[in-house]
Design a protein around this motif. Structure first.
Motif, PDB file in Angstrom:
ATOM      1  N   HIS A 133      62.482 -26.331  82.643  1.00 53.17           N
ATOM      2  CA  HIS A 133      61.261 -26.151  81.899  1.00 53.17           C
ATOM      3  C   HIS A 133      60.277 -25.843  82.902  1.00 53.17           C
ATOM      4  N   LEU A 134      60.299 -26.464  84.259  1.00 51.47           N
ATOM      5  CA  LEU A 134      59.181 -26.214  85.120  1.00 51.47           C
ATOM      6  C   LEU A 134      59.334 -24.772  85.736  1.00 51.47           C
ATOM      7  N   LYS A 135      60.544 -24.325  85.801  1.00 45.79           N
ATOM      8  CA  LYS A 135      60.823 -23.020  86.298  1.00 45.79           C
ATOM      9  C   LYS A 135      60.448 -22.050  85.274  1.00 45.79           C
ATOM     10  N   ILE A 136      60.659 -22.057  84.175  1.00 45.95           N
ATOM     11  CA  ILE A 136      60.416 -21.165  83.094  1.00 45.95           C
ATOM     12  C   ILE A 136      58.918 -20.983  82.375  1.00 45.95           C
ATOM     13  N   SER A 137      58.209 -22.308  83.151  1.00 54.65           N
ATOM     14  CA  SER A 137      56.527 -21.994  83.004  1.00 54.65           C
ATOM     15  C   SER A 137      56.022 -20.805  83.608  1.00 54.65           C
ATOM     16  N   ILE A 138      56.704 -20.361  84.753  1.00 54.42           N
ATOM     17  CA  ILE A 138      56.021 -19.376  85.477  1.00 54.42           C
ATOM     18  C   ILE A 138      56.428 -17.937  84.786  1.00 54.42           C
ATOM     19  N   PRO A 139      57.710 -17.537  84.438  1.00 59.18           N
ATOM     20  CA  PRO A 139      57.522 -16.237  83.982  1.00 59.18           C
ATOM     21  C   PRO A 139      56.938 -16.263  82.320  1.00 59.18           C
ATOM     22  N   MET A 140      56.776 -17.592  81.832  1.00 59.20           N
ATOM     23  CA  MET A 140      56.138 -17.553  80.540  1.00 59.20           C
ATOM     24  C   MET A 140      54.755 -17.238  80.642  1.00 59.20           C
ATOM     25  N   CYS A 141      54.338 -17.522  81.542  1.00 61.04           N
ATOM     26  CA  CYS A 141      52.703 -17.291  81.883  1.00 61.04           C
ATOM     27  C   CYS A 141      52.501 -16.085  82.362  1.00 61.04           C
ATOM     28  N   LEU A 142      53.481 -15.576  83.255  1.00 59.33           N
ATOM     29  CA  LEU A 142      53.317 -14.366  83.853  1.00 59.33           C
ATOM     30  C   LEU A 142      53.385 -13.096  82.659  1.00 59.33           C
ATOM     31  N   SER A 143      54.242 -13.417  81.723  1.00 66.32           N
ATOM     32  CA  SER A 143      54.565 -12.425  80.654  1.00 66.32           C
ATOM     33  C   SER A 143      53.358 -12.374  79.641  1.00 66.32           C
TER      34      SER A 143
END
Length: 963
Positions: free
Chosen positions: A644-654
């Motif tokens: 979930h920490l890792k996925i926060s990056i592409p989620m906000c980039l998107s």
């Protein structure tokens, strides 16, 4: 998510069950609560259509071309239903295509309030026409649009290159509105039509016994009317087999579908494209995956309990915008539809031919990559904007011209926020506030979740736990800090509750299909849902934030809208029934708009309470295209897990790619309890994401930053202090996002669009152009490999000042204290080194300029300053905007905003030049002709020159000359 604390005897069984799941410790999404495409009747129907069999052809004789638009009728040769196509060339290199029924039985929903104006058009001109199609000039760069007649197809070309094709796979499908065939009215109508045809046949046979003279007329009379479908034996059989057209059941819920099937679909082909992005919100990689063999990406705002990562399930928000990118071009597709939508993505090999005589272009059997995208929505019309770039910055500007830019937030909202479900009472708030001071950790906002209210009645306080809210707020204000309280859009049905009584008396609730007020279960128990699509309701809601209406509120209290999908615990898929009514429209037509309207009404309320002076801050969980105009969003109910920490990056980039720059994730994870390593790494990552808030579930142990031992407290303190030092840069980036639509947090390919190595990267990112961040997101990591882009460029480690060449993968050994961040050579970034208890306390503090020289010994940067919280920057042009430039061994500051009226007490106290040579002297020159020598230090081992105490006001012109 918030809590529900009341006797189970008063809850009702459904809410008890919901809470049992929430608090059981299982912490996992129940995917069975949410539909797959096969369980969504319209998606299943549409996806069953096979490519290459389009029944639609263009009726070229109906073509009309004015200076502003082209109109053309399309006919479905299977059922003779006609559609009307409208095509516009828009200013800024965009094309708009609208398709609706020519004569629908009733109006179909067209999305309001998302576009900021009626997009200005540019002239279209006809280049050529024959029986096969027409060719239009789109003006810019030899762009042409080809309309092929049979089957209908659109191709947009530039020179000899096909940029994009519509319906090239023949998947245009438009389920027309119709009368249900098993209704009495339909049977009567059919019987009357049959009798009339018999009478006409008898009459015609007397005139023409052979029936030949009027045969053509009789056959035409037997064709179905507009809005009806062919009703032969096969059609009867198809309708028997096909369920879900007029009624659909999922689990225990039945959707009545009074208007019958109404879904729409259109495919787009992108030759030469292998990379597509956007269509948030999904917990998935930045680069969208092909959906062949799996579910499409779903856009349907839902309250998904502890979502899974790396799948296309719908989440809290939906922005139907996709970007395509190749080394040659960036484009965007904006599908303006607020109904449930599924997006299929596939890749194949180009090999298409288009309108041969006109194109002089044949792709033949080349193996050019191609991405095909298909949009499927349950209702509404096809209204699509094709943004033709050609650069990423162009696409961002094009989209911003349609839906607006990111709201410019108050400076303090870019600092650190401390939240928990829930801080117990006023004493708890005071203790946490003091804890930050005792441990020398800055913060700006403390948040209160739903437990601060009187029994989940929003706009109220629990007078036992928060008896003096103004005293509490004043205590924070005295320290120049602020508070956020939650106001959710579900209203407790309680005759003693003022808010409920007023909404009911004014008729402002969403209605059920039977016409009564729609009610469902949420945190207060039985709840009503205000109809935020009604402008009168929004105006009333906004008025409730006035200081004399919202008891206990003050100017340093802002708002959080949670659960605004809307969340309905006992509703289908934990949301509102699709046949609920918002005025004349069903929820199915506008579901994804609801969250935007909630956030809009709340933001307008915060503006109104100040007489239009103060900028609002509103955080919302659900969103749609255009939500960026009203505040911030976060990624919802995540978990204390490394993924979930890792996925926060592409989620906000998107989100940033489609206009929403103010994004963040719950630091530490909402559910579960993070290890100390995970918590530290999350603070280090969150400190470099736009919205920086820690939040935790009611059922987790307390996790204020000082509760994990002195060493971890120090690590968290350092991460938070790095955020505060960078606030001038963050504020400048948001100023640009507000003015131009450029994302604050962006993928590397945005700035390096021809570097194919960056196209799939989503474990590192850029802030603006000039800071590259590679957070450590692996448990037990001893090193990370960061990609430094830009052949011929250099990057400087912001912590050690070590210089590295671009266009390389750099291995970086890391310890628990490491946050790999690099400044681009050729940039100048302002910071504030004196970190205080809150950002407001730093208002007049001095700046340090970090000048990172390029290999050509050049650098450039900016500084933006205003009062940090009002609209005076816009209304009265009260701001400072400076350009810093380093060239020919001289650093200068020049005004970028002549005529603006604003002064600052801040000054420049230090200049640090990276990649410098040692000068013999450094001289400060001011416009009045004064010169003074500056003290300096030079670190030869790192080539770092530090100029001390230039002492010049940050709002004035000056030059430092190195000799």
């Amino acid at each position: 998510m918030a809590a529900f604390v009341v006797s189970p005897l008063k809850m009702g069984p459904l809410l008890v069950l919901w809470l049992a799941v929430c608090l059981s410790g299982t912490w996992a999404v129940d995917r069975g609560n949410f539909k797959t495409c096969d369980q969504s009747a319209f998606c299943k129907r549409q996806r069953a259509l096979k490519p290459g069999q389009s029944p639609y052809r263009a009726l070229l004789e109906t073509l009309e071309l004015t200076n502003t638009k082209l109109t053309l009728q399309l006919i479905n040769d299977n059922n003779k239903v006609r559609l009307l196509l409208e095509l516009y060339r828009l200013q800024g290199n965009m094309t708009r295509v609208k398709i609706n029924e020519l004569k629908p039985l009733k109006p179909r929903f067209e999305v309001p309030d998302v576009l900021i104006n009626d997009p200005p058009t540019e002239p279209l001109s006809l280049l050529s026409r024959d029986e096969n199609g027409v060719v239009l000039s789109l003006g810019a760069d030899s762009q042409r649009l080809i309309v092929s007649a049979k089957p209908f197809r659109l191709d947009i070309m530039e020179g000899r290159e096909v940029l994009l094709s519509l319906n090239s796979r023949g998947l245009l499908a438009f389920e027309h509105l119709r009368i249900r065939k098993d209704t009495i009215s339909y049977k009567i109508k059919t019987k009357v039509n049959s009798m009339w045809e018999n009478i006409k046949w008898v009459f015609s046979s007397k005139v023409d016994p052979e029936g030949t003279e009027n045969k053509e007329e009789t056959e035409a009379a037997n064709e179905p009317a507009e809005g009806e479908e062919v009703w032969g034996e096969k059609a009867k059989e198809d309708e028997k087999v096909e369920d879900g057209m007029w009624e659909e059941t999922f689990k225990s819920h039945t959707d009545s579908k009074p208007n019958g099937p109404s879904s729409i679909s259109l495919d787009f082909s992108l030759p030469g494209v292998e990379n597509v992005y956007g269509i948030p919100e999904h917990a998935d990689s930045l680069k969208l995956k092909a959906t062949d063999g799996g579910d499409p990406y779903r856009l349907f705002n839902l309250d998904v309990f502890q979502y899974e990562v790396f799948n296309p399930m719908a989440l809290y928000g939906a922005i139907p915008v996709m970007l395509s990118h190749s080394a040659q071009r960036t484009m965007g597709i904006f599908w303006l539809n607020a109904a449930e939508t599924w997006v299929d993505i596939s890749s194949n090999t180009a090999g298409k031919t288009v309108f041969g005589q006109m194109l002089d272009y044949v792709q033949g059997s080349s193996e050019t990559p191609q991405t095909d995208v298909r949009w499927i929505s349950e209702s509404g019309i096809i209204d699509v904007f094709i943004m033709l770039g050609p650069t990423p910055a162009d696409v961002f500007s094009q989209y911003a011209s349609l839906t607006g830019t990111q709201a410019f937030p108050p400076l303090s909202t870019l600092a650190y926020h401390q939240c928990r479900w829930n801080y117990n009472d006023q004493e708890d708030v005071a203790a946490v506030d003091q804890g930050f001071d005792d441990h020398d950790i800055p913060y700006d906002f403390i948040w209160l979740d739903i437990e601060h209210t009187d029994g989940k009645r929003y706009f109220t306080w629990d007078h036992h736990k928060f008896p003096q809210p103004k005293d509490m707020l004043q205590g924070l204000l005295d320290k120049r800090r602020k508070m956020v309280t939650i106001v959710d859009p579900h209203i407790k049905v309680d005759s003693s509750y003022k808010i409920h009584n007023e909404i009911r008396s004014k008729g402002f609730y969403v209605k059920s299909k039977d016409g009564g007020d729609y009610e469902g279960w949420c945190w207060p128990g039985n709840s009503g849902y205000p109809d935020f699509t009604n402008p009168e309701m929004r105006a009333w809601w906004a008025s409730m934030f006035a200081y004399d209406q919202y008891e206990g509120s003050m100017e340093n209290m802002y708002t959080w809208n949670d659960m605004n999908e809307p969340s309905v615990f006992n509703g289908p898929e934990v949301t509102m029934h699709k046949d609920a009514l918002h005025g004349n429209w069903e929820n199915r037509d506008l579901h994804n708009l609801y969250g935007l309207y909630v956030q809009r009404a709340t933001a307008e309320g915060l503006i109104e309470r100040s007489g239009g002076v103060e900028r609002p801050f509103v955080l919302a969980r659900a969103f749609f295209a255009g939500s960026q105009r009203y505040g911030a969003v976060w990624t919802g109910d995540n978990a204390a897990e490394w993924d979930h920490l890792k996925i926060s990056i592409p989620m906000c980039l998107s989100l940033g790619l489609v206009g929403v720059s103010f994004c963040g994730a719950d630091v530490g994870g909402f559910f579960k309890s993070p290890s100390t390593e995970l918590l530290v790494r999350w603070y280090q990552t969150g400190a470099y994401q736009p919205f920086f808030r820690a939040h935790a579930h009611l059922d987790t142990p307390r996790r204020e930053p000082w509760l994990f031992g002195p060493e971890n407290t120090a690590l968290i303190r350092e991460a938070v202090r790095q955020r505060y030092a960078l606030l001038p840069y963050w504020y400048q980036l948001f100023y640009h996002a507000h003015h131009s639509g450029q994302p604050v947090m962006r993928p590397l390919w945005v700035e390096y669009p021809q570097d194919t190595a960056t196209f799939s990267m989503d474990d590192q990112f850029l802030l603006g152009r000039d800071l590259l961040v590679h957070p450590v997101t692996e448990e037990g990591a001893r090193g990370v490999t960061a990609y430094l882009p830009g052949k011929g460029e250099v990057w400087f480690d912001v912590h050690t000042f070590q210089k590295h060449n671009g266009a390389q993968n750099l291995y970086i050994p890391v310890t628990i204290s490491s946050i790999p961040v690099f400044q681009r050579g050729g940039s100048i970034i302002p910071r504030k080194a004196r970190v205080r208890r809150s950002s407001s306390c730093m208002e007049h503090d001095p700046y340090t300029l970090f000048v990172a020289l390029s290999p050509k010994r050049f650098a450039q940067g900016e500084l933006y300053i205003d009062d940090g919280h009002t609209f005076n920057f816009d209304k009265q042009k009260q701001f400072i905007h400076r350009r810093f430039s380093f060239a020919n061994n001289a650093l200068s500051s020049r005004n970028l905003a002549p005529g603006s009226q604003f002064t600052t007490f801040s000054w420049v106290e230090k200049i640090v030049i990276l990649g410098a040579s040692k000068p013999s002297k450094a001289t400060l020159k001011t416009p009045d002709g004064k010169e003074s020598l500056l003290e300096f230090e030079f670190d030869a081992s790192m080539s770092v020159l530090t100029l001390r105490k230039p002492g010049v006001n940050a709002g004035l012109d000056w030059t430092v000359v190195l000799q």
